[in-house]
Design an enzyme around this catalytic site. Sequence first.
Site, PDB file in Angstrom:
ATOM      1  N   HIS A  89       8.072 -14.961  73.253  1.00 24.53           N
ATOM      2  CA  HIS A  89       9.394 -14.439  72.916  1.00 24.53           C
ATOM      3  C   HIS A  89      10.192 -15.420  72.063  1.00 24.53           C
ATOM      4  O   HIS A  89      10.882 -15.020  71.126  1.00 24.53           O
ATOM      5  CB  HIS A  89      10.159 -14.130  74.208  1.00 24.53           C
ATOM      6  CG  HIS A  89      11.491 -13.494  73.985  1.00 24.53           C
ATOM      7  ND1 HIS A  89      11.642 -12.187  73.582  1.00 24.53           N
ATOM      8  CD2 HIS A  89      12.748 -13.992  74.099  1.00 24.53           C
ATOM      9  CE1 HIS A  89      12.930 -11.906  73.464  1.00 24.53           C
ATOM     10  NE2 HIS A  89      13.618 -12.985  73.766  1.00 24.53           N
TER      11      HIS A  89
ATOM     12  N   HIS B 250      15.444  -5.727  74.125  1.00 28.79           N
ATOM     13  CA  HIS B 250      15.529  -6.103  75.539  1.00 28.79           C
ATOM     14  C   HIS B 250      14.689  -5.105  76.320  1.00 28.79           C
ATOM     15  O   HIS B 250      15.139  -4.491  77.284  1.00 28.79           O
ATOM     16  CB  HIS B 250      16.983  -6.136  76.012  1.00 28.79           C
ATOM     17  CG  HIS B 250      17.350  -7.424  76.679  1.00 28.79           C
ATOM     18  ND1 HIS B 250      18.111  -7.510  77.810  1.00 28.79           N
ATOM     19  CD2 HIS B 250      17.021  -8.710  76.384  1.00 28.79           C
ATOM     20  CE1 HIS B 250      18.262  -8.773  78.178  1.00 28.79           C
ATOM     21  NE2 HIS B 250      17.605  -9.521  77.322  1.00 28.79           N
TER      22      HIS B 250
END
Length: 752
Positions: A58, A107
Amino acid sequence: MSRTPLDTVEHATATPDVELPWAELGLKKDEYERVVEILGRRPTGAELAMYSVMWSEHCSYKSSKVHLRQFGEKAPQSDAMLVGIGENAGVVDVGQGYAVTFKVESHNHPSYVEPYQGAATGVGGIVRDIIAMGARPVAVVDPLRFGAADHPDTKRVLPGVVAGIGGYGNCLGLPNIGGEVVFDACYQGNPLVNAGAIGVMRHEDIHLAKASGAGNKVILYGARTGGDGIGGASILASETFDDAKPSKRPAVQVGDPFQEKLLIECTLEAFAEKLVVGIQDLGAAGLSCATSELASNGSGGMRVTLDDVPLRDSTLSPEEILMSESQERMCAVVEPEKVDRFLEICDKWDVIATVIGEVTDGDRLEIFWHGGKIVDVDPRTVAHDGPVYERPYARPDWQDALQADDANKLPRPGTSDELKAQVLKLVGSPNQASKQWITQQYDHFVQGNTVLAQPEDSGMIRVDEESGLGVAIATDGNGRYAKLDPYTGAQLALAEAYRNVATTGAKPLAVSDCLNFGSPEDPAVMWQFAEAVRGLADGCLQLGTPVTGGNVSLYNQTGEAAIHPTPVVAVLGVIDDVARRTPVAFQEDGQLLYLLGDTREEFGGSAWSQVIHDHLGGLPPKVDLERERLLGEILISASRDGMIDSAHDLSDGGLVQAVVESALLGGKGARLVVPDGLDAFTFLFSESAGRAVVAVPRSEEVRFNDMCGARGLPVTRIGVVDGDAVEVQGEFTLPLTDLREAHESTIPGLLA
């Protein structure tokens, strides 16, 4: 991790054989060995925590970086670009001394585990990226993907996500002006919750994430640090899901929009008084990211005392403090003589602020806890020198068979009644139906500067009240097209967002993207990713719209089943005067309807093939970016010069979907005539790219046709705005009341 004795740098050097839980923190064996090699010793527990989150997929983009370089290598020359890839968000010049910053992020994983908080903190995070650039946030957008509309889990996830986005954005006083909602079984268990934000500032207000000037103070301000979100970047955002919902819940952050609102005002006041040298929001990887990013982007090092971090939970270990992803926190670098004033402003806004360290003239990031040095690293090795993988990729074995399964060969309606029934079924299908039940939960008009919002082709915000200067933003993606051909699919997403900005009268300037894919460890997924990035980079070069930044979300799969490759593209445009915007809705009876562009038999990945035949196969529509550019120029000129009163791009669902939407929004029907050389079915349902339908006042007909002819764009008169039905001559008539019932009842029926 061992707490007695404290695992200091000195202790780590003296105890080389201590086993650390590197695998549990998401590091591979060779990555851990690389950390040891960099440090010349084993890491402390705190150092291991920092490397594990900052080297996660990420944060480090370790699987995607080799491909993402194309966005820089192929970047078109652009006078508008002020800040590009590498900062918190891109910044573009929109004229009159104004700059706009915008970005889209994901998200996804947190929103599946905890839909409300996952989505809310997604909005909070992207808004802090915008503030960190020096801008006042002015709007948000939310491209969303869920599993099948009638699946029970969709009824769990979607309302929570929508409430989270709406609740957080509404509390911040930010209008939600755009986005999408798409349903597909491939997103079951892997919803895509992408959030975007726009901010406005003057050129001189741009701020960057760097810590320079030895002796300058490092101030942490905002919410207290708690145990929420620990390891979020490494645990949630860098793994696939395998039946581990409840156990993952602590890694989802908890948001407080009122705290964020205070943070926005406090930060902007500090900027206005020129108190800030460098700034970084605390998002993924928390303090680990903020300290290492600020230090590595500046000219020196940094010394931080963790004991000074305001805690919500006094039992947190130093490793947990460094990894916490508690929301509504920022880190500023401030000159010593300005610290008191900075703290005064924080106090005025009731924002907790503490000096936690200072910039040094060395090149090390040193962090202390209870008097012991627990971190001593070169910050660049944490923030920028993570592993870079050239993962194997290969065109999947099944791709040829998928493309050979041609949607153009599917059975077509044989009678006018069948054609009419299929139109009703299409406009009432979950993906083509009105999303008003969802979007009415968002405030579109707070702040009073919203010019266009859902369901318009793009959202539009006024930037300057006197001149009418404005910006438009559209987000688009089509996972079905990208599954058939990821290179073309990415270009079609770009083309649609570009077209959606142009139909409103705004000139497309720049791009942000959110690239949602399955596991990079699968060569087929990696091929999809590589092809999509190549397509997007080539497309941006051709259209002259540079990529200013974005986000990659990998591991979107459950077990072996990956989502469709879903590149979501946001295009930002500028309009000199928002009063000249063009809406989607039909305005007046008697106006002439024109179809711009060429219509071909293109049904691969189409809404018709999905809704009528539950089919995905063949090739997506061809993309011609030079034609898209020409279409855009004509739409912008026609809007500016008052030649058109409404415009709508053609994409999912083809012409009939676009006409029905314009008719229902305007409360005015349309009489259509099938052009020569086309059959009614292809005319209505084809999804050929590079097309738009416009309504032209009769007084402008000659001027409009002359302009299209002079520029060489195919233009066909297809009908007139009239009555209270959509009529296709010689085929069928559908009253607006029937169309409205089909179009507007589906989503409430499934979700209310």
